[in-house]
Design an enzyme around this catalytic site. Structure first.
Site, PDB file in Angstrom:
ATOM      1  CG  ASP A  51      -1.949   1.055   1.263  1.00 53.88           C
ATOM      2  OD1 ASP A  51      -2.322   1.552   0.184  1.00 53.88           O
ATOM      3  OD2 ASP A  51      -2.415   1.409   2.379  1.00 53.88           O
ATOM      4  CD  GLU A  60      -0.140   5.269  -4.057  1.00 54.61           C
ATOM      5  OE1 GLU A  60       0.341   5.571  -2.938  1.00 54.61           O
ATOM      6  OE2 GLU A  60      -0.898   4.306  -4.220  1.00 54.61           O
ATOM      7  CG  ASP A  79      -8.229   4.369  -0.084  1.00 49.97           C
ATOM      8  OD1 ASP A  79      -8.071   3.142   0.024  1.00 49.97           O
ATOM      9  OD2 ASP A  79      -7.486   5.207   0.445  1.00 49.97           O
TER      10      ASP A  79
HETATM   11  O1  MIG Z   1      -3.967   6.218   4.458  1.00 47.14           O
HETATM   12  O2  MIG Z   1      -3.648   1.054   5.661  1.00 47.14           O
HETATM   13  O3  MIG Z   1      -5.916   2.027   0.231  1.00 47.14           O
HETATM   14  O4  MIG Z   1      -6.861  -0.121   1.738  1.00 47.14           O
HETATM   15  O5  MIG Z   1      -6.874   0.151   4.527  1.00 47.14           O
HETATM   16  C1  MIG Z   1      -4.719   5.082   4.261  1.00 47.14           C
HETATM   17  C2  MIG Z   1      -4.813   1.787   5.758  1.00 47.14           C
HETATM   18  C3  MIG Z   1      -3.813   3.900   4.109  1.00 47.14           C
HETATM   19  C4  MIG Z   1      -4.997   3.012   2.190  1.00 47.14           C
HETATM   20  C5  MIG Z   1      -5.422   1.754   1.519  1.00 47.14           C
HETATM   21  C6  MIG Z   1      -6.446   1.064   2.359  1.00 47.14           C
HETATM   22  C7  MIG Z   1      -5.872   0.758   3.733  1.00 47.14           C
HETATM   23  C8  MIG Z   1      -5.406   2.055   4.389  1.00 47.14           C
HETATM   24  N1  MIG Z   1      -4.447   2.730   3.534  1.00 47.14           N
END
Ligand code: MIG
Length: 746
Positions: free
Chosen positions: A332, A335, A439
């Site tokens: 996650d 980017e 998201d």
């Molecule tokens: O700032 O890890 O897209 O699936 O649950 C949010 C927490 C960070 C974004 C991800 C989401 C995840 C969440 N993350």
């Protein structure tokens, strides 16, 4: 004036100016087509097929550091562009490729998490052409009567990929940038997630509840709260004994996937930070200091995945996960998402004190600072020591992280298939990871738009895609969750996930009726495992996506370009989800061929629109006439039993179908240890003939008893032969059944 290089019969590489990439994602390529020509005529590029110009260059220019080329392709419609909001046909759009975390997916949001600078120009009666801008820098596209392809660079390298069919373009593009490997079979099962199951006992309770409620499920996800203060590769207080936790999960038949963010907390007492620091592993700011940004753990440094020694260090760092029984890794924030930097900290605290931003909810901070990309602020170094600005590396940052993560699997789980789920990526990401669309929100509008988003990814080479079923942000209600699960069961990747602070979204959260519906569709997914796994095999082999738009059936029919709310799942299933609240029916366009409602056997004719019933516990699913659907017995999880039975439903009087199987977990299939069967049935005046042969037989096989069901057998059948020998059959007035042992046939 570009340089033109013929890569093979159907791909030309055309280079304008002097573009540079830190990494080349393309692979060697072979192809036999010979009709395509790419020539310069009066100083402009022309792409010619069988004597006709299909694409011609109009102009090329450099402006403000952006190199652009304009082309025309008459009456073009545009598909692909990786992960983009909006409908399938992307004509009349402006897009930017710059990996970005923006959690509010409005209809015009651009860019998103993933950059795939690739699209397909399509028009009836013309060969489809793919255009891949092989630039890891920021790229820009404008589509209309003419189209512009631009890069923030001193030039641009384009691959022009001839179809003629849309699926040929996708196949050739995946040959160029790489195809999906066979995923572990369990990753095709239903998966349960939540931000967060934050203690071991909570995660175990969820797992047990799934079993006691008879809801098949393969995976439980651990989101950021399993860690010690969001320090990656650690286990926190609430997961004190991760090994015994994972062993208990295993006993229940669950796999565990843990989240990993790239940001490493700056903390002198933290092993990963220390080892990273001593390798000088982190990206730098322009002054040569480690670049610092704020993410979940607070101040973080970011690994420079461009360096192979850094990737190796990152791979090694997965030890604490894999030695404690973790099965898959969820990448996650790659980017990378950086919420703010040191220089902004005082501003942030000022705003926080005024109560203008609530940083409890990081999303608000992210939204506030969205579009910060640090493209010029951060620098990377490649293996030769060359310095690259972040804007040339950003779009492949997650791709390189996924490479490192795959290396971790090779280190700690040799000969096991990796499972990596990623949010960000670049062209070719499917070589390493499955993708989910980030998201989204618990909105009907998002349920609907997930179809064209996922199909667009599929047309851009990424076959293993899915969405947060039920929606991530916002509060789902029971109806939305039921409808989303009915649809999600037919997405390649099938996971329910929701955000902290939103209402619970596990299958039982909205009472019995909703749970019964959800269970029914999850069970249907498990029943269809042999069919789905085979679709994945063909996608792995040929690059054709598992989830496909209807235009794959007939690209000369322009009407199909705008069908966004129906899709094909594999070769023979057409899904028409319900996308509105309170709807108990919908209209369905029936494409080429005849299609049979799986629920009741009703037959529908091509090129008609029908009003189809869909009470809350059902969505319309159609099977193509003269096809076969392979199913298996119910199970708590994929491949639960050593031996399985196979059910082959035959829709129509004759059909050919393929069935793929292997061990589901090792890389042995690459050495030929798999089975690929061809089933062919035909009708004679006296009865049916069945022919089964192995196109490849390299694996012992799990299927034991086979039951073939001729749905709608037209009359009392006198005789059925199997590979030329007469076998017994049973006719109940509608369905004719035959049964045999797989081992007696092969
Ligand atoms: O700032 O890890 O897209 O699936 O649950 C949010 C927490 C960070 C974004 C991800 C989401 C995840 C969440 N993350």
């Amino acid at each position: 004036m570009p340089t033109i290089e013929k890569i093979n019969g159907s791909i030309f590489k055309v280079v304008y100016g002097n573009p540079t990439n830190p990494v080349d994602v393309t692979l060697p390529y072979e192809d036999a087509y010979s009709g395509l020509k790419c020539e310069e005529i009066n100083g402009k590029l022309q792409v010619i097929d069988a004597g006709k110009t299909i694409i011609s260059e109009k102009d090329s220019k450099v402006d403000g550091g952006i190199f652009s080329v304009t082309f025309s392709y008459e009456n073009a419609h545009f598909f692909g562009f990786g992960e983009k909001m909006g409908y399938l046909d992307k004509r009349g759009k402006h897009f930017k490729m710059q990996n970005m975390d923006n959690p509010l997916h409005t209809p015009d949001l651009d860019p998103m998490y993933i950059s795939i600078p690739f699209f397909i120009a399509v028009s009836p009666k013309k060969p489809a052409m793919g255009i891949f801008a092989n630039s890891t820098s920021y790229t820009f596209f404008k589509t209309g009567n003419d189209f512009d392809v631009s890069a923030k660079d001193d030039g641009i390298e384009l691959y022009l990929i001839y179809g003629p069919k849309v699926q040929d373009v996708v196949g050739k593009f995946t040959q160029l940038v790489g195809k999906m490997e066979m995923p572990p079979a369990w990753s095709l099962g239903y998966q349960q997630s939540r931000w967060s199951y934050s203690t071991a006992s909570e995660a175990l309770d969820i797992a047990k509840k799934l079993r006691s409620d008879d809801i098949p499920c393969d995976v439980i996800y651990l989101d950021i709260d399993y860690m010690d203060g969001y320090r990656v590769f650690t286990w926190g207080e609430n997961f004190k004994a991760p090994k015994s936790f994972s062993q208990e999960m295993k006993k229940l038949g669950f796999k565990i996937v843990t989240i990993i963010d790239p940001g490493v907390k700056v903390d002198e007492n933290y092993e990963i930070y220390k080892s990273g620091k001593s390798l000088d592993a982190f990206v730098k700011d322009r002054s040569g200091k480690d670049f610092t940004g704020y993410v979940w753990p607070g101040r973080c440094n970011f690994p420079d995945f461009l360096r192979s020694d850094v990737r190796e260090w990152w791979a090694k760092s997965h030890k604490s996960l894999f030695e404690n029984g973790v099965d898959g890794v969820w990448n996650d924030m790659n980017e990378p998402a950086i919420v703010w930097t040191d220089s902004k900290t005082s501003k942030v605290f000022e705003l926080m004190q005024k109560g203008e931003i609530d940083f409890q909810i990081l999303g608000e901070a992210k939204a506030f600072f969205a579009q910060e990309d640090f493209g010029d602020e951060i620098v990377h170094k490649d293996d030769k020591g060359k310095i690259w600005p972040h804007f040339k590396v950003r779009n492949i940052y997650a791709y390189l992280e996924a490479m490192a993560t795959k290396q971790a699997f090779e280190m700690y789980k040799p000969n096991k298939r990796p499972f990596i789920l990623t949010r960000a990526g670049f062209a070719g990401i499917q070589k390493y990871a499955a993708v989910w669309t980030g998201d989204n929100s618990s909105w009907w509008e998002h349920l609907e738009i997930e179809m064209p988003i996922s199909m667009g990814l599929g047309m851009s080479g990424v076959a293993f895609t899915g969405t947060d079923v039920g929606g991530f942000g916002g509060n789902a209600d029971g109806e939305l969750l039921a409808r989303w699960t009915e649809m999600g069961a037919f997405f390649p990747f099938f996971r329910n996930h929701s955000a902290i602070g939103t209402s619970r979204q596990e299958p039982w959260s909205f009472g019995k009726q909703i749970e019964d519906t959800i269970r029914k569709y999850i069970k249907l997914r498990y029943a269809l495992f042999p069919y789905i796994y085979t679709a994945f095999y063909f996608s792995h082999k040929d690059g054709v996506p598992v989830m496909r738009p209807l235009l794959f059936l007939d690209q000369d029919n322009e009407n199909l370009y705008s069908i966004n709310d129906e899709f094909l799942f594999g070769d023979s299933i057409l899904v028409a989800p319900i996308t509105r609240p309170n709807a108990t029916w919908r209209t369905v366009y029936i494409p080429k061929g005849k299609w049979i409602d799986m629920r009741n056997g009703n037959l529908y004719e091509e090129d008609h629109v029908y009003k189809i019933d869909a009470p809350l516990d059902e969505i319309p699913i159609f099977i193509k006439e003269n096809s076969m659907i392979f199913k298996t017995d119910p199970a708590n999880y994929i491949l639960e039993k050593e031996k399985m039975n196979l059910y082959v439903d035959i829709y129509g009087q004759e059909a050919v179908g393929y069935l793929y199987e292997d061990d589901g977990e090792t890389l042995d299939y690459k050495a030929g240890k798999y089975n690929l069967y061809e089933f062919a049935v035909g009708a004679l005046s006296q009865g049916y003939t069945i022919g089964i042969k192995a196109l490849n037989h390299g694996y012992v096989g799990k299927y034991k008893k086979v039951q073939m069901n001729f749905l709608n057998a037209p009359r009392q059948i006198i005789e059925v032969t199997l590979n030329g020998k007469k076998i017994e059959s049973h006719f109940d007035g509608k369905t004719l059944k035959v049964e045999f042992e797989m081992e007696d046939v092969i």
